[in-house]
Design a protein around this motif. Sequence first.
Motif, short mmCIF file in Angstrom:
data_model
loop_
_atom_site.label_atom_id
_atom_site.label_comp_id
_atom_site.label_asym_id
_atom_site.label_seq_id
_atom_site.Cartn_x
_atom_site.Cartn_y
_atom_site.Cartn_z
N VAL A 1 -0.88 -5.67 7.53
CA VAL A 1 0.38 -4.96 7.77
C VAL A 1 0.20 -4.07 9.00
CG1 VAL A 1 2.06 -3.31 6.84
CG2 VAL A 1 1.02 -5.01 5.33
N VAL A 2 1.06 -4.28 9.99
CA VAL A 2 1.02 -3.48 11.22
C VAL A 2 2.34 -2.72 11.32
CG1 VAL A 2 0.74 -3.50 13.72
CG2 VAL A 2 -0.50 -5.16 12.31
N ILE A 3 2.24 -1.39 11.35
CA ILE A 3 3.40 -0.50 11.26
C ILE A 3 3.59 0.24 12.57
CG2 ILE A 3 4.38 1.49 10.03
CD1 ILE A 3 2.51 0.75 7.67
N ASP A 4 4.82 0.27 13.07
CA ASP A 4 5.17 1.08 14.23
C ASP A 4 5.35 2.52 13.75
OD1 ASP A 4 6.24 2.40 16.40
OD2 ASP A 4 7.69 0.84 16.90
N ASN A 5 4.35 3.35 13.99
CA ASN A 5 4.35 4.73 13.48
C ASN A 5 5.41 5.60 14.13
OD1 ASN A 5 2.98 6.78 11.80
ND2 ASN A 5 2.36 7.68 13.76
N GLN A 6 5.94 5.21 15.28
CA GLN A 6 6.99 6.00 15.93
C GLN A 6 8.37 5.72 15.34
OE1 GLN A 6 5.89 8.31 17.68
NE2 GLN A 6 3.85 7.54 18.07
N ARG A 7 8.52 4.66 14.57
CA ARG A 7 9.83 4.30 14.01
C ARG A 7 9.86 4.34 12.49
NH1 ARG A 7 11.08 -1.41 16.30
NH2 ARG A 7 12.93 -1.12 15.00
N THR A 8 8.77 4.77 11.88
CA THR A 8 8.67 4.69 10.43
C THR A 8 8.10 5.97 9.83
OG1 THR A 8 6.43 3.80 10.46
CG2 THR A 8 8.24 2.20 10.52
N LEU A 9 8.28 6.09 8.54
CA LEU A 9 7.48 6.96 7.68
C LEU A 9 6.83 6.04 6.66
CD1 LEU A 9 10.16 9.72 7.06
CD2 LEU A 9 8.17 9.96 8.55
N HIS A 10 5.67 6.41 6.15
CA HIS A 10 5.04 5.56 5.15
C HIS A 10 4.35 6.43 4.10
CE1 HIS A 10 1.67 6.43 7.83
NE2 HIS A 10 0.86 6.13 6.83
N GLY A 11 4.09 5.84 2.95
CA GLY A 11 3.39 6.52 1.87
C GLY A 11 2.80 5.48 0.95
N ARG A 12 2.33 5.88 -0.22
CA ARG A 12 1.79 4.89 -1.16
C ARG A 12 2.01 5.35 -2.59
NH1 ARG A 12 -4.08 6.66 0.00
NH2 ARG A 12 -4.53 8.01 -1.78
N ARG A 13 2.05 4.37 -3.47
CA ARG A 13 2.04 4.63 -4.91
C ARG A 13 0.60 4.75 -5.38
NH1 ARG A 13 7.17 4.33 -6.15
NH2 ARG A 13 8.53 2.70 -5.30
N GLY A 14 0.39 5.53 -6.44
CA GLY A 14 -0.96 5.72 -6.96
C GLY A 14 -1.50 4.48 -7.63
N LEU A 15 -2.83 4.47 -7.80
CA LEU A 15 -3.52 3.36 -8.45
C LEU A 15 -3.80 3.68 -9.91
CD1 LEU A 15 -6.06 2.65 -5.59
CD2 LEU A 15 -4.45 0.96 -6.46
N ALA A 16 -3.50 2.73 -10.80
CA ALA A 16 -3.88 2.86 -12.20
C ALA A 16 -5.38 2.68 -12.34
CB ALA A 16 -3.12 1.83 -13.05
N ASP A 17 -5.93 3.12 -13.48
CA ASP A 17 -7.38 3.11 -13.67
C ASP A 17 -7.99 1.73 -13.54
OD1 ASP A 17 -7.55 5.81 -13.99
OD2 ASP A 17 -7.56 5.76 -16.19
N ARG A 18 -7.28 0.69 -14.00
CA ARG A 18 -7.86 -0.66 -14.04
C ARG A 18 -7.82 -1.36 -12.68
NH1 ARG A 18 -2.63 -1.01 -15.15
NH2 ARG A 18 -1.45 -2.79 -14.30
N THR A 19 -7.09 -0.82 -11.73
CA THR A 19 -6.80 -1.55 -10.50
C THR A 19 -7.80 -1.23 -9.39
OG1 THR A 19 -5.29 0.18 -9.73
CG2 THR A 19 -4.34 -1.61 -11.01
N SER A 20 -7.87 -2.13 -8.42
CA SER A 20 -8.73 -1.92 -7.25
C SER A 20 -7.97 -2.36 -6.01
CB SER A 20 -10.02 -2.74 -7.39
OG SER A 20 -10.81 -2.63 -6.22
N ARG A 21 -7.96 -1.50 -5.01
CA ARG A 21 -7.32 -1.81 -3.73
C ARG A 21 -8.16 -1.21 -2.62
NH1 ARG A 21 -2.39 1.19 -0.84
NH2 ARG A 21 -4.21 2.52 -0.44
N LYS A 22 -8.74 -2.07 -1.79
CA LYS A 22 -9.59 -1.60 -0.70
C LYS A 22 -8.99 -2.08 0.62
CE LYS A 22 -13.77 -1.39 -3.52
NZ LYS A 22 -15.19 -1.80 -3.68
N LEU A 23 -8.49 -1.11 1.38
CA LEU A 23 -7.87 -1.40 2.66
C LEU A 23 -8.75 -0.88 3.79
CD1 LEU A 23 -4.14 -0.32 2.06
CD2 LEU A 23 -5.23 -2.51 1.52
N LEU A 24 -8.73 -1.59 4.91
CA LEU A 24 -9.25 -1.08 6.17
C LEU A 24 -8.06 -0.60 6.99
CD1 LEU A 24 -11.79 -3.91 7.09
CD2 LEU A 24 -12.25 -1.78 5.86
N ARG A 25 -8.21 0.58 7.63
CA ARG A 25 -7.12 1.11 8.44
C ARG A 25 -7.59 1.45 9.84
NH1 ARG A 25 -5.12 7.11 8.44
NH2 ARG A 25 -6.80 7.09 9.98
#
Length: 286
Positions: free
Chosen positions: A241-265
Amino acid sequence: MTQSGFASLTPSGFGALWNEGTQAEPRTVRDLALESGVAVVKDQKFTEDAFREFVSGLGDKVSYDDDDESIGYGFTDILHLDGTREEGKVITGRGGLPLHTDGVLLGTQVDLIVLFAAEARELDADGATLVCDQITAWQELPDDLRAVLDRGYLEYLATERGYFTSVPEGWYRIPTFRDYGRVTSLNLALPFQADEALASWEVRVPDVTAEESERFFADLRAHLLSERYLHEHRWTEGDLVVIDNQRTLHGRRGLADRTSRKLLRGQVTLEAVEGAPGAIAKRSDS
């Protein structure tokens, strides 16, 4: 539809999904993100070094080193958003993040935000990234909310000091708008909500009561999170996912205990990129 023929991701006509199953080429993805606001590309494969090279192909990497090497827990150029359970970490932790624009507290110019899902397990809405078409949302902002932003600044307090090491320790003012030569846009971060255990920052409307400030942010949040302006990206492994930071706002939902999400930024500025749509031309020293 976007001009390039990709289907948009929101009713406002924002965003583009590329689902061709081929490895992405940086210039193509950069142009798509700048045209549409956010580009979603499926089924990508990157090692960390290959991802770093891809980010470099988009523009000038934002890197915190030398005098700024302590920022963001010392991540330099590639941040691991790995949902850590380490105490006190919010940006890289498991909780939610309110809508914000990268660079607002640090005063850093970030044109593109680049996210890659190296791992995504047992996710649905957990850990989803929210991307708001802030330009359209700002154009359609109710007059009472616009009047507060038109005062020119809000006040912030950076509470996650291990990440925000270079900013003032008390409350300080940040302009509500910015323009790095490509587009004038909102420059803000919404407050964390009361039910979120940890906060990375606090923000308030100056010279009003706490109740008035809270009411303003609740109304602004409701407007920006309208379905008309919002893309909710639910991650699967291999998503880019590539986001134009000058035209957007972004955020995230929290992770439940069982889940795994590993992103590179990675983050990119565009001053040195010749020919990119809307890129800032290099300025001469004369």
